[in-house]
Design a protein around this motif. Structure first.
Motif, PDB file in Angstrom:
ATOM      1  N   SER A 256     -13.330   2.451   8.280  1.00  0.00           N
ATOM      2  CA  SER A 256     -14.740   2.580   8.643  1.00  0.00           C
ATOM      3  C   SER A 256     -15.027   3.957   9.243  1.00  0.00           C
ATOM      4  N   TYR A 257     -16.287   4.317   9.217  1.00  0.00           N
ATOM      5  CA  TYR A 257     -16.734   5.579   9.806  1.00  0.00           C
ATOM      6  C   TYR A 257     -16.334   5.646  11.284  1.00  0.00           C
ATOM      7  N   ALA A 258     -16.580   4.569  12.023  1.00  0.00           N
ATOM      8  CA  ALA A 258     -16.272   4.550  13.462  1.00  0.00           C
ATOM      9  C   ALA A 258     -14.769   4.697  13.704  1.00  0.00           C
ATOM     10  N   ASP A 259     -13.950   3.967  12.947  1.00  0.00           N
ATOM     11  CA  ASP A 259     -12.502   4.066  13.123  1.00  0.00           C
ATOM     12  C   ASP A 259     -11.981   5.438  12.715  1.00  0.00           C
ATOM     13  N   TYR A 260     -12.548   5.997  11.675  1.00  0.00           N
ATOM     14  CA  TYR A 260     -12.175   7.348  11.233  1.00  0.00           C
ATOM     15  C   TYR A 260     -12.468   8.360  12.345  1.00  0.00           C
ATOM     16  N   GLN A 261     -13.652   8.268  12.935  1.00  0.00           N
ATOM     17  CA  GLN A 261     -14.013   9.175  14.033  1.00  0.00           C
ATOM     18  C   GLN A 261     -13.083   8.990  15.229  1.00  0.00           C
ATOM     19  N   ASN A 262     -12.716   7.757  15.531  1.00  0.00           N
ATOM     20  CA  ASN A 262     -11.784   7.494  16.638  1.00  0.00           C
ATOM     21  C   ASN A 262     -10.417   8.106  16.370  1.00  0.00           C
ATOM     22  N   LEU A 263      -9.937   8.000  15.134  1.00  0.00           N
ATOM     23  CA  LEU A 263      -8.648   8.606  14.794  1.00  0.00           C
ATOM     24  C   LEU A 263      -8.723  10.127  14.961  1.00  0.00           C
ATOM     25  N   LEU A 264      -9.799  10.735  14.497  1.00  0.00           N
ATOM     26  CA  LEU A 264      -9.950  12.187  14.641  1.00  0.00           C
ATOM     27  C   LEU A 264      -9.935  12.602  16.113  1.00  0.00           C
ATOM     28  N   ARG A 265     -10.546  11.799  16.952  1.00  0.00           N
ATOM     29  CA  ARG A 265     -10.576  12.109  18.398  1.00  0.00           C
ATOM     30  C   ARG A 265      -9.217  11.876  19.058  1.00  0.00           C
ATOM     31  N   SER A 266      -8.399  11.011  18.473  1.00  0.00           N
ATOM     32  CA  SER A 266      -7.130  10.636  19.104  1.00  0.00           C
ATOM     33  C   SER A 266      -6.043  11.698  18.977  1.00  0.00           C
TER      34      SER A 266
ATOM     35  N   MET B  34       0.826  -1.186   0.000  1.00  0.00           N
ATOM     36  CA  MET B  34       0.000   0.000   0.000  1.00  0.00           C
ATOM     37  C   MET B  34       0.874   1.255   0.000  1.00  0.00           C
ATOM     38  N   GLU B  35       1.838   1.204  -0.868  1.00  0.00           N
ATOM     39  CA  GLU B  35       2.792   2.297  -0.956  1.00  0.00           C
ATOM     40  C   GLU B  35       2.131   3.613  -1.383  1.00  0.00           C
ATOM     41  N   SER B  36       1.109   3.539  -2.249  1.00  0.00           N
ATOM     42  CA  SER B  36       0.432   4.764  -2.701  1.00  0.00           C
ATOM     43  C   SER B  36      -0.217   5.496  -1.548  1.00  0.00           C
ATOM     44  N   LEU B  37      -0.901   4.775  -0.676  1.00  0.00           N
ATOM     45  CA  LEU B  37      -1.550   5.393   0.479  1.00  0.00           C
ATOM     46  C   LEU B  37      -0.508   5.982   1.426  1.00  0.00           C
ATOM     47  N   ARG B  38       0.553   5.256   1.635  1.00  0.00           N
ATOM     48  CA  ARG B  38       1.635   5.743   2.503  1.00  0.00           C
ATOM     49  C   ARG B  38       2.182   7.060   1.963  1.00  0.00           C
TER      50      ARG B  38
ATOM     51  N   GLN C 191      -0.760   3.383  12.256  1.00  0.00           N
ATOM     52  CA  GLN C 191      -2.017   3.452  13.005  1.00  0.00           C
ATOM     53  C   GLN C 191      -3.212   3.197  12.081  1.00  0.00           C
ATOM     54  N   LEU C 192      -3.194   3.825  10.910  1.00  0.00           N
ATOM     55  CA  LEU C 192      -4.296   3.674   9.963  1.00  0.00           C
ATOM     56  C   LEU C 192      -4.400   2.236   9.455  1.00  0.00           C
ATOM     57  N   THR C 193      -3.266   1.644   9.121  1.00  0.00           N
ATOM     58  CA  THR C 193      -3.301   0.289   8.577  1.00  0.00           C
ATOM     59  C   THR C 193      -3.738  -0.736   9.621  1.00  0.00           C
ATOM     60  N   LYS C 194      -3.578  -0.417  10.909  1.00  0.00           N
ATOM     61  CA  LYS C 194      -4.056  -1.318  11.967  1.00  0.00           C
ATOM     62  C   LYS C 194      -5.580  -1.358  12.026  1.00  0.00           C
ATOM     63  N   VAL C 195      -6.228  -0.224  11.780  1.00  0.00           N
ATOM     64  CA  VAL C 195      -7.687  -0.178  11.913  1.00  0.00           C
ATOM     65  C   VAL C 195      -8.418  -0.391  10.588  1.00  0.00           C
ATOM     66  N   GLY C 196      -7.736  -0.146   9.477  1.00  0.00           N
ATOM     67  CA  GLY C 196      -8.373  -0.315   8.175  1.00  0.00           C
ATOM     68  C   GLY C 196      -8.293  -1.749   7.689  1.00  0.00           C
ATOM     69  N   LYS C 197      -8.923  -1.991   6.550  1.00  0.00           N
ATOM     70  CA  LYS C 197      -8.868  -3.331   5.960  1.00  0.00           C
ATOM     71  C   LYS C 197      -8.804  -3.211   4.447  1.00  0.00           C
ATOM     72  N   VAL C 198      -8.246  -4.218   3.836  1.00  0.00           N
ATOM     73  CA  VAL C 198      -8.146  -4.280   2.382  1.00  0.00           C
ATOM     74  C   VAL C 198      -9.254  -5.195   1.871  1.00  0.00           C
TER      75      VAL C 198
END
Length: 191
Positions: free
Chosen positions: A105-115, A1-5, A21-28
């Motif tokens: 996901s929406y929930a993980d995105y919101q958690n990252l924003l709060r973190s 996932m070099e493009s995203l990085r 952090q993002l790759t831990k909560v996201g999925k392919v």
């Protein structure tokens, strides 16, 4: 996932730690050609990043599919209004070729924003990217001729003619496939 990085580090100004952090909560997810990432009427619960492949978004208008956008490798893909409002999407996103898409996901995105406030840079980059694409498309539809819209498409999406069937391109431009063929033949005659 070099493009995203690369997007995260070079364009959104985040760090390798943020990427991890993002790759831990996201999925392919892997989408075979013609499979749907989201269908109209369902709520978009993700922001996607196209690592490989090609997607299109479309709506149904008077019983016909109307293409709204194409998502090539390196693009964010989401029914973004649905994602933000958590209401059903008007459009559908479908793979035009086998695709590999990273989803958060929406929930993980919101958690990252709060973190951490630094995640807002990422959110702003995603939002700005999708907003600018939408504005360019709307402005082009309202102000440009079919030929100008076609030229902008070729400029915005290099090699799209080799990747997308003509009838999808015509739909995106708001013209019939035969009109696109005629317009292209006139272009080649002048060249």
């Amino acid at each position: 996932m070099e493009s995203l990085r690369e997007v995260m580090l070079e364009k959104a100004g985040l760090t390798a730690e943020h990427y991890a952090q993002l790759t831990k909560v996201g999925k392919v997810v892997y989408l075979p050609k013609k499979e749907f990432l989201i269908q109209a009427g369902t709520t978009c619960s993700f922001i996607g990043f196209v690592e490989e492949g090609l997607l299109r978004s479309f709506i149904y208008k008077e019983g016909e599919e109307v293409n709204l956008d194409f998502y090539l490798s390196g693009s964010f893909a989401s029914a973004y209004t649905s994602f933000l409002t958590q209401t059903p999407a008007n459009g559908t996103i479908q793979a035009l070729a086998d695709a590999k898409v990273f989803l958060i996901s929406y929930a993980d995105y919101q958690n990252l924003l709060r973190s951490s406030d630094s995640w807002y840079r990422f959110g702003k980059y995603v939002s700005d990217t999708l907003f600018i694409r939408k504005c360019k498309r709307e402005t082009s539809l309202l102000m440009n001729s079919a030929r100008e819209r076609y030229e902008l498409l070729l400029q915005s999406y290099p090699n799209i003619e080799q990747l997308v069937p003509q009838y999808h391109i015509a739909s995106y431009l708001g013209i019939k496939p035969e009109s696109l063929s005629r317009m292209k033949s006139l272009t080649y005659i002048k060249a």
